[in-house]
Design an enzyme around this catalytic site. Structure first.
Site, PDB file in Angstrom:
ATOM      1  N   GLY A   1      75.052  91.048  23.698  1.00  7.43           N
ATOM      2  CA  GLY A   1      75.164  90.108  24.599  1.00  7.43           C
ATOM      3  C   GLY A   1      76.132  88.959  24.380  1.00  7.43           C
ATOM      4  O   GLY A   1      76.227  87.780  24.816  1.00  7.43           O
TER       5      GLY A   1
ATOM      6  N   TRP B   1      78.400  87.970  27.546  1.00  7.84           N
ATOM      7  CA  TRP B   1      77.726  87.219  28.328  1.00  7.84           C
ATOM      8  C   TRP B   1      77.495  85.537  27.872  1.00  7.84           C
ATOM      9  O   TRP B   1      77.466  84.805  28.527  1.00  7.84           O
ATOM     10  CB  TRP B   1      76.253  87.829  28.470  1.00  7.84           C
ATOM     11  CG  TRP B   1      75.243  87.445  29.412  1.00  7.84           C
ATOM     12  CD1 TRP B   1      75.529  86.724  30.756  1.00  7.84           C
ATOM     13  CD2 TRP B   1      73.826  87.904  29.472  1.00  7.84           C
ATOM     14  NE1 TRP B   1      74.322  86.757  31.210  1.00  7.84           N
ATOM     15  CE2 TRP B   1      73.248  87.250  30.580  1.00  7.84           C
ATOM     16  CE3 TRP B   1      72.971  88.504  28.768  1.00  7.84           C
ATOM     17  CZ2 TRP B   1      72.144  87.313  31.206  1.00  7.84           C
ATOM     18  CZ3 TRP B   1      71.710  88.831  29.017  1.00  7.84           C
ATOM     19  CH2 TRP B   1      71.197  88.265  30.242  1.00  7.84           C
TER      20      TRP B   1
ATOM     21  N   HIS C   1      82.102  89.087  15.226  1.00  5.20           N
ATOM     22  CA  HIS C   1      80.995  90.009  14.838  1.00  5.20           C
ATOM     23  C   HIS C   1      80.703  89.994  13.409  1.00  5.20           C
ATOM     24  O   HIS C   1      80.028  90.815  13.041  1.00  5.20           O
ATOM     25  CB  HIS C   1      81.111  91.443  15.448  1.00  5.20           C
ATOM     26  CG  HIS C   1      81.309  91.761  16.908  1.00  5.20           C
ATOM     27  ND1 HIS C   1      80.305  91.115  17.758  1.00  5.20           N
ATOM     28  CD2 HIS C   1      82.030  92.460  17.718  1.00  5.20           C
ATOM     29  CE1 HIS C   1      80.597  91.470  18.830  1.00  5.20           C
ATOM     30  NE2 HIS C   1      81.475  92.141  19.108  1.00  5.20           N
TER      31      HIS C   1
ATOM     32  N   SER D   1      75.130  86.311  36.366  1.00  4.39           N
ATOM     33  CA  SER D   1      74.377  87.699  36.625  1.00  4.39           C
ATOM     34  C   SER D   1      74.932  88.830  36.358  1.00  4.39           C
ATOM     35  O   SER D   1      76.300  88.899  36.375  1.00  4.39           O
ATOM     36  CB  SER D   1      73.631  87.529  38.034  1.00  4.39           C
ATOM     37  OG  SER D   1      74.946  87.694  38.841  1.00  4.39           O
ATOM     38  N   PHE D   2      74.116  89.759  36.005  1.00  4.48           N
ATOM     39  CA  PHE D   2      74.771  90.862  35.706  1.00  4.48           C
ATOM     40  C   PHE D   2      75.870  91.387  36.482  1.00  4.48           C
ATOM     41  O   PHE D   2      76.773  91.938  36.426  1.00  4.48           O
ATOM     42  CB  PHE D   2      73.691  92.218  35.348  1.00  4.48           C
ATOM     43  CG  PHE D   2      74.462  93.508  34.887  1.00  4.48           C
ATOM     44  CD1 PHE D   2      74.990  93.481  33.580  1.00  4.48           C
ATOM     45  CD2 PHE D   2      74.315  94.451  35.676  1.00  4.48           C
ATOM     46  CE1 PHE D   2      75.491  94.604  33.136  1.00  4.48           C
ATOM     47  CE2 PHE D   2      74.808  95.822  35.162  1.00  4.48           C
ATOM     48  CZ  PHE D   2      75.563  95.908  33.997  1.00  4.48           C
TER      49      PHE D   2
HETATM   50  S1  PPS Z   1      80.663  93.411  22.420  1.00  8.02           S
HETATM   51  O1  PPS Z   1      81.689  94.412  22.843  1.00  8.02           O
HETATM   52  O2  PPS Z   1      80.191  93.769  21.208  1.00  8.02           O
HETATM   53  O3  PPS Z   1      81.219  92.131  22.465  1.00  8.02           O
HETATM   54  O4  PPS Z   1      79.753  93.684  23.519  1.00  8.02           O
HETATM   55  P1  PPS Z   1      78.625  92.395  23.956  1.00  8.02           P
HETATM   56  O5  PPS Z   1      79.242  91.686  25.439  1.00  8.02           O
HETATM   57  O6  PPS Z   1      77.948  91.864  22.789  1.00  8.02           O
HETATM   58  O7  PPS Z   1      77.376  93.337  24.637  1.00  8.02           O
HETATM   59  C1  PPS Z   1      77.707  94.313  25.886  1.00  8.02           C
HETATM   60  C2  PPS Z   1      76.453  94.498  26.479  1.00  8.02           C
HETATM   61  O8  PPS Z   1      75.790  93.367  27.127  1.00  8.02           O
HETATM   62  C3  PPS Z   1      75.620  93.675  28.470  1.00  8.02           C
HETATM   63  N1  PPS Z   1      75.873  92.360  29.398  1.00  8.02           N
HETATM   64  C4  PPS Z   1      74.917  91.993  30.079  1.00  8.02           C
HETATM   65  N2  PPS Z   1      73.571  92.197  30.335  1.00  8.02           N
HETATM   66  C5  PPS Z   1      72.937  91.420  30.976  1.00  8.02           C
HETATM   67  N3  PPS Z   1      73.267  90.472  32.062  1.00  8.02           N
HETATM   68  C6  PPS Z   1      74.642  90.185  31.858  1.00  8.02           C
HETATM   69  N4  PPS Z   1      75.179  89.139  32.611  1.00  8.02           N
HETATM   70  C7  PPS Z   1      75.476  90.995  30.887  1.00  8.02           C
HETATM   71  N5  PPS Z   1      76.764  90.855  30.496  1.00  8.02           N
HETATM   72  C8  PPS Z   1      76.901  91.865  29.565  1.00  8.02           C
HETATM   73  C9  PPS Z   1      76.451  94.796  28.827  1.00  8.02           C
HETATM   74  O9  PPS Z   1      76.039  95.515  29.966  1.00  8.02           O
HETATM   75  C10 PPS Z   1      76.247  95.633  27.476  1.00  8.02           C
HETATM   76  O10 PPS Z   1      74.963  96.188  27.703  1.00  8.02           O
HETATM   77  P2  PPS Z   1      74.795  97.626  28.012  1.00  8.02           P
HETATM   78  O11 PPS Z   1      73.452  97.730  27.670  1.00  8.02           O
HETATM   79  O12 PPS Z   1      75.699  98.659  27.377  1.00  8.02           O
HETATM   80  O13 PPS Z   1      74.620  97.728  29.360  1.00  8.02           O
END
Ligand code: PPS
Length: 333
Positions: A72, A75, A146, A266-267
């Site tokens: 996350g 996000w 990270h 929001s997603f």
């Molecule tokens: S990274 O590349 O390591 O920086 O990725 P990271 O941003 O940590 O994680 C990406 C996952 O976060 C989900 N994501 C969200 N989930 C819910 N709501 C919102 N707004 C949101 N934004 C990003 C994203 O979909 C990835 O998870 P998965 O399970 O693959 O969908």
């Protein structure tokens, strides 16, 4: 070998996961792996930057978003950036890595060679030399990493109470599934899920071991400069998390601003926002012929999606592994 790096991962080690890692996880921008302090697996390019990162000069108003990959981060970054920039949605249209650069971007996604191959391809400065790019930024700097706590700039432990760190973690099973898709989509992983699963549990994916990563920040969660967040809490009640983050950053946030920000985060909205959805990078990878995988960075954004992915046996194995990794720590996931 540089200070923080212990050894190079070698396929002659006789270890099956090492062989899988080197066979299925080399790519045009990933030529090998090393083991860093804490048994942390890192791409070989980390050797070139680990000393620079260790000696990186912090400023009192630096704000870090730290996490294990796929927890996350993006996000949280978008939330933190908007809170820290007085809700400037216009400026937030700029690509996130340019506004909120990734400290170890260069060794992870090394596109420098592609400039020679494709002279028209301009490698952005935050990719070309991420550490220098951040050194040259004006205050306040917003920095993604990270890296586990012990591999972050050494001044972080010396400078307690100054630079702020917002750490976000996610349940390990969803994180693992998300990481697998991410590695195919963006890091050139060519293997199957079962092998990725084996590597994850053997701590042979980038930034692993997972639980040591989470624990490194959890045990410092009461420090004034650290805020410890959880993806699942953001899913359950994003406005509450925004309030916590705003208060941690000392940024006022009215009810109206909060609702607008929650909607922006929001997603569905993040999935269609090119500044944060990494579609431009996927397109560029395709154009350069580096990776030709289907899928989206904003993939499912759910809690518990692992249940349709992992077998009961794998779920049981991860639970046992987790119990062992957390034994005696007092941390309950
Ligand atoms: S990274 O590349 O390591 O920086 O990725 P990271 O941003 O940590 O994680 C990406 C996952 O976060 C989900 N994501 C969200 N989930 C819910 N709501 C919102 N707004 C949101 N934004 C990003 C994203 O979909 C990835 O998870 P998965 O399970 O693959 O969908």
């Amino acid at each position: 070998m540089a200070n923080k790096v212990l050894s190079r991962i070698d396929s002659a080690s006789g270890c099956e996961v090492d062989k899988i890692l080197l066979r299925d996880f080399t790519s045009s921008f990933r030529c090998g792996y090393v083991v860093a302090e804490g048994g942390v697996t890192m791409p070989h390019g980390y050797v070139d930057v680990c000393d620079k990162i260790a000696q990186f000069s912090l400023r009192d108003d630096d704000i870090f978003v730290a996490s294990f990959p796929k927890s996350g981060t993006t996000w949280t970054q978008e939330m933190v950036w908007l809170l820290g920039h007085n809700f400037d949605y216009e400026k937030a249209k700029e690509f996130l890595p340019a506004r909120f650069p990734f400290l170890e971007h260069t060794p992870l996604f090394d596109y420098r060679g592609f400039h020679r191959k494709f002279p028209d391809f301009d490698v952005p400065p935050y990719v070309n030399n991420s550490v220098q790019f951040i050194n040259n930024m004006s205050n306040p700097r917003f920095i993604k990493s990270h890296l586990p706590y012990d591999l972050l700039p050494e001044q972080i432990s010396l400078n307690t109470g100054k630079s702020k760190i917002i750490y976000v973690w996610r349940n390990v099973k969803d994180c693992l599934i998300s990481y697998y898709h991410h590695c195919i989509l963006l890091e050139g992983y060519k293997g199957n899920f079962d092998n990725f699963y084996k590597m994850f549990l053997a701590n042979k994916v980038g930034y692993a071991p997972f639980w040591a990563h989470v624990l490194g920040f959890w045990k410092r969660r009461d420090q004034e400069n650290i805020l410890f967040l959880r993806y699942e809490d953001m899913k359950a009640d994003l406005p509450s998390v925004i309030r916590r983050v705003a208060s941690f950053l000392g940024k006022p946030c009215s009810e109206e601003q909060l609702l607008k920000l929650a909607d922006h985060l929001s997603f569905e909205n993040m999935k269609k926002n090119p500044a944060v959805n990494y579609e431009p990078v996927c397109e560029m990878n395709k154009k350069l012929g580096l990776i030709n995988a289907e899928g989206s960075f904003m993939r499912s954004g759910t809690v518990g999606g692992y249940k349709t992915y992992l077998t009961q046996e794998q779920i049981g194995e991860i639970d046992k592994w987790t119990e062992k990794c957390l034994e005696g720590t007092g941390f309950s996931p």
